[in-house]
Motif scaffolding. Structure first.
Motif, PDB file in Angstrom:
ATOM      1  N   UNK A 183      31.594  27.739 100.161  1.00 29.61           N
ATOM      2  CA  UNK A 183      31.280  28.672 101.232  1.00 29.61           C
ATOM      3  C   UNK A 183      29.898  29.274 101.037  1.00 29.61           C
ATOM      4  N   UNK A 184      29.284  29.602 102.175  1.00 29.61           N
ATOM      5  CA  UNK A 184      27.987  30.257 102.145  1.00 29.61           C
ATOM      6  C   UNK A 184      28.143  31.758 102.015  1.00 29.61           C
ATOM      7  N   UNK A 185      27.052  32.466 102.222  1.00 34.38           N
ATOM      8  CA  UNK A 185      27.071  33.922 102.095  1.00 34.38           C
ATOM      9  C   UNK A 185      27.149  34.579 103.467  1.00 34.38           C
ATOM     10  N   UNK A 186      27.555  35.844 103.474  1.00 35.03           N
ATOM     11  CA  UNK A 186      27.540  36.645 104.691  1.00 35.03           C
ATOM     12  C   UNK A 186      28.486  36.143 105.769  1.00 35.03           C
ATOM     13  N   UNK A 187      28.037  36.270 107.017  1.00 30.32           N
ATOM     14  CA  UNK A 187      28.857  35.914 108.168  1.00 30.32           C
ATOM     15  C   UNK A 187      29.190  34.421 108.188  1.00 30.32           C
ATOM     16  N   UNK A 188      28.246  33.582 107.784  1.00 28.27           N
ATOM     17  CA  UNK A 188      28.495  32.136 107.774  1.00 28.27           C
ATOM     18  C   UNK A 188      29.646  31.802 106.833  1.00 28.27           C
ATOM     19  N   UNK A 189      29.605  32.322 105.617  1.00 27.91           N
ATOM     20  CA  UNK A 189      30.682  32.077 104.665  1.00 27.91           C
ATOM     21  C   UNK A 189      32.001  32.676 105.124  1.00 27.91           C
ATOM     22  N   UNK A 230      35.220  28.413  93.421  1.00 33.99           N
ATOM     23  CA  UNK A 230      34.666  29.769  93.537  1.00 33.99           C
ATOM     24  C   UNK A 230      33.373  29.866  92.737  1.00 33.99           C
ATOM     25  N   UNK A 231      33.365  29.223  91.571  1.00 23.84           N
ATOM     26  CA  UNK A 231      32.144  29.201  90.761  1.00 23.84           C
ATOM     27  C   UNK A 231      31.024  28.463  91.489  1.00 23.84           C
ATOM     28  N   UNK A 232      31.364  27.341  92.133  1.00 22.50           N
ATOM     29  CA  UNK A 232      30.353  26.612  92.906  1.00 22.50           C
ATOM     30  C   UNK A 232      29.834  27.462  94.066  1.00 22.50           C
ATOM     31  N   UNK A 233      30.723  28.243  94.680  1.00 21.72           N
ATOM     32  CA  UNK A 233      30.309  29.126  95.771  1.00 21.72           C
ATOM     33  C   UNK A 233      29.340  30.187  95.273  1.00 21.72           C
ATOM     34  N   UNK A 234      29.652  30.759  94.095  1.00 25.13           N
ATOM     35  CA  UNK A 234      28.733  31.742  93.493  1.00 25.13           C
ATOM     36  C   UNK A 234      27.374  31.098  93.229  1.00 25.13           C
ATOM     37  N   UNK A 235      27.382  29.871  92.706  1.00 23.53           N
ATOM     38  CA  UNK A 235      26.129  29.148  92.444  1.00 23.53           C
ATOM     39  C   UNK A 235      25.334  28.963  93.725  1.00 23.53           C
ATOM     40  N   UNK A 236      26.019  28.580  94.790  1.00 23.83           N
ATOM     41  CA  UNK A 236      25.333  28.348  96.061  1.00 23.83           C
ATOM     42  C   UNK A 236      24.760  29.635  96.632  1.00 23.83           C
ATOM     43  N   UNK A 237      25.537  30.719  96.558  1.00 18.52           N
ATOM     44  CA  UNK A 237      25.054  32.013  97.045  1.00 18.52           C
ATOM     45  C   UNK A 237      23.846  32.478  96.232  1.00 18.52           C
ATOM     46  N   UNK A 238      23.890  32.258  94.923  1.00 21.04           N
ATOM     47  CA  UNK A 238      22.767  32.644  94.057  1.00 21.04           C
ATOM     48  C   UNK A 238      21.506  31.853  94.422  1.00 21.04           C
ATOM     49  N   UNK A 239      21.648  30.532  94.569  1.00 11.45           N
ATOM     50  CA  UNK A 239      20.487  29.698  94.930  1.00 11.45           C
ATOM     51  C   UNK A 239      19.962  30.093  96.300  1.00 11.45           C
TER      52      UNK A 239
END
Length: 292
Positions: free
Chosen positions: A41-47, A183-192
């Protein structure tokens, strides 16, 4: 002069429309080619739209497209923007949201399964690039940007708690739905995603500047002519090597203003000693140019 202003206005309008299209392409690629196939999942409204779409499909058997939810969640925010921020700002934001909705709906998720880490990295890069480019060109992409601007107008600073709360919901939801490794991959994506945005949009990054000069008034005038910045003056500074009398100047600028500052120093006193460091926290009044 009037004709020139009209040409500039048209140029800015076309630039913003082009950037809105680029953002729409980037977010569509991130969602449909990388995030959705990788269960990320992405961040914010998109996620949040991705999360609700998954929950509706898995637990209620209702297939609601992410693009539809993305547009739906943005509607009340666009109304808030129209009332609290400005009509011109909201119109360009509507264009960005509409183009993103259309392209997300038109570009179907790919069948090829990439490695989840690849999906996390490239999804974050594409979405971060589109968002950062939009903000750099004074264009909002909707979503939590609007809440942040409204709150900044009321309290004088951006409030990151809402963004953090949304992202925590998304990350926790990703863990429950696909497992905590996702969830870890989602955190990685949000961080990047956030790092790419920071690399492109530097207006909120503050720098502390110390200037030691023999031409203080010239430097002050040049900086204040080019930039809207206050300067603190420390007189009678003595150099330890030659014991020459100098003046020390303190100011804070944004990373975005750094090229302008360098040019101002080159024109006013190219031989001045200048030290620039990152400012972790700014307390008190700091002029922040609006992006709308």
């Amino acid at each position: 002069m009037k004709d020139l202003e009209e040409v500039l206005h048209r140029y800015r309008t076309l630039t913003k429309l082009s950037i809105a299209l680029i953002y729409a392409i980037c977010v569509s690629i991130a969602v449909n080619i990388f995030w959705t196939p990788g269960h990320i999942y992405g961040s914010g409204i998109t996620g949040f739209a991705q999360l609700i779409s998954t929950v509706c499909g898995r637990f209620f058997g209702i297939g609601i497209p992410v693009a539809f939810l993305y547009a739906l969640f943005n509607i009340p925010l666009l109304i808030l923007s129209w009332k609290k921020i400005g009509h011109n700002f909201t119109i360009f934001t509507i264009v960005a949201v509409v183009l993103s909705t259309i392209l997300m709906r038109s570009l179907h998720p790919v069948k090829v399964q990439f490695d989840p880490i690849i999906c996390a990295i490239f999804g974050g890069v594409f979405n971060g690039f589109g968002t950062g480019l939009s903000l750099k060109n004074e264009l909002s992409t909707g979503g939590l940007d609007i809440i942040g601007i409204v709150l900044r107008k009321k309290v004088g600073e951006s409030v990151g708690t809402i963004n953090l709360t949304f992202n925590l919901i998304v990350v926790i939801g990703s863990g429950f739905l696909f497992g905590w490794i996702h969830a870890l991959y989602t955190i990685l994506s949000i961080f990047i995603n956030s790092r790419v945005i920071d690399a492109l949009y530097t207006r909120d990054q503050k720098l502390q500047v110390i200037i030691v000069t023999s031409h203080a008034q010239t430097v002050i005038k040049q900086i204040q002519d080019e930039m809207r910045r206050g300067i603190t003056i420390v007189n009678d500074v003595e150099g330890a090597y030659q014991h020459a009398q100098k003046t020390m100047l303190f100011t804070v600028i944004s990373q975005y203003e750094l090229p302008t500052f360098r040019q101002a120093m080159h024109e006013s006193d190219p031989y001045a000693f200048v030290s620039i460091t990152e400012a972790k926290m700014i307390m008190g009044r700091f002029y922040q140019e609006h992006i709308y």
